[in-house]
Motif scaffolding. Structure first.
Motif, short mmCIF file in Angstrom:
data_model
loop_
_atom_site.label_atom_id
_atom_site.label_comp_id
_atom_site.label_asym_id
_atom_site.label_seq_id
_atom_site.Cartn_x
_atom_site.Cartn_y
_atom_site.Cartn_z
N TRP A 1 -11.42 -0.99 23.59
CA TRP A 1 -10.74 -1.13 22.30
C TRP A 1 -10.96 0.14 21.50
O TRP A 1 -12.01 0.78 21.61
CB TRP A 1 -11.32 -2.30 21.52
N SER A 2 -9.99 0.50 20.70
CA SER A 2 -10.14 1.64 19.78
C SER A 2 -9.21 1.45 18.60
O SER A 2 -8.39 0.53 18.57
CB SER A 2 -9.83 2.97 20.49
N LEU A 3 -9.35 2.34 17.66
CA LEU A 3 -8.36 2.43 16.59
C LEU A 3 -7.13 3.10 17.20
O LEU A 3 -7.23 3.80 18.21
CB LEU A 3 -8.92 3.27 15.44
N PRO A 4 -5.94 2.92 16.60
CA PRO A 4 -4.77 3.62 17.13
C PRO A 4 -4.93 5.13 16.93
O PRO A 4 -5.41 5.57 15.89
CB PRO A 4 -3.61 3.06 16.31
N GLY A 5 -4.53 5.88 17.94
CA GLY A 5 -4.65 7.34 17.85
C GLY A 5 -4.54 7.97 19.21
O GLY A 5 -4.27 7.31 20.21
N GLY A 6 -4.79 9.28 19.26
CA GLY A 6 -4.72 9.98 20.53
C GLY A 6 -4.87 11.47 20.35
O GLY A 6 -5.22 11.96 19.28
N ALA A 7 -4.57 12.20 21.41
CA ALA A 7 -4.78 13.64 21.45
C ALA A 7 -3.76 14.39 20.58
O ALA A 7 -2.60 14.00 20.48
CB ALA A 7 -4.69 14.14 22.88
N VAL A 8 -4.26 15.45 19.98
CA VAL A 8 -3.43 16.34 19.17
C VAL A 8 -2.67 17.27 20.12
O VAL A 8 -3.25 17.83 21.05
CB VAL A 8 -4.31 17.17 18.20
N GLU A 9 -1.37 17.41 19.90
CA GLU A 9 -0.56 18.28 20.73
C GLU A 9 -0.51 19.69 20.15
O GLU A 9 -0.75 19.89 18.96
CB GLU A 9 0.86 17.71 20.85
#
Length: 138
Positions: A31-39
């Motif tokens: 589980w995590s907060l919504p998000g991801g890698a910076v492009e």
């Protein structure tokens, strides 16, 4: 050993009335907060807004940085930057995203349990104003 720098951004979205946090269950079983890698060419805030939209369908405004974690994972030196977020528009339907199994509003106690990488808990982070973020112009 050479490490690759990777920036990952998250949004902490809190529904005060329901006392719940918006979270995502990832294909890797966490589980995590919504998000991801910076492009490449993207600011941290732009990446946060884009990732939340892709994963949850929610449109948000990004506030202050509330946490900064870092870790060495494989050959990556990863910076995890979490922003306070504010929902500006709720989706009619949650999009299907390839890395996300489900999107769910989770109560604070459960969120604290599901995210051990915030040792003091999400509830403590919610009560802090955070650090200011500035994109410097040349």
């Amino acid at each position: 050993m050479d490490f690759q720098r990777v920036d990952v951004v998250y949004a902490l979205l809190f529904d005060e009335k329901a006392n719940k946090i918006l979270m995502v269950f990832n294909k890797n079983g966490t589980w995590s907060l919504p998000g991801g890698a910076v492009e490449t060419g993207e600011t941290l805030q732009e990446a946060t807004i884009r990732e939340v939209k892709e994963e949850t369908g929610y449109d948000i405004k990004v506030g202050n940085i509330v946490t900064l974690n870092e870790a060495f994972i494989d050959k990556n030196h990863v910076y995890f930057i979490t922003y306070h977020g504010q929902i500006t528009k709720r989706p009619e339907q949650i999009p299907q995203e390839e890395n996300i199994i489900k999107v769910e509003w989770v109560n604070l106690e459960e969120a604290d349990r599901l995210m051990p990488y915030h040792p003091e808990g999400i509830s403590k982070i919610l009560n802090e104003s955070g650090a200011k973020y500035t994109l410097q112009k040349e």
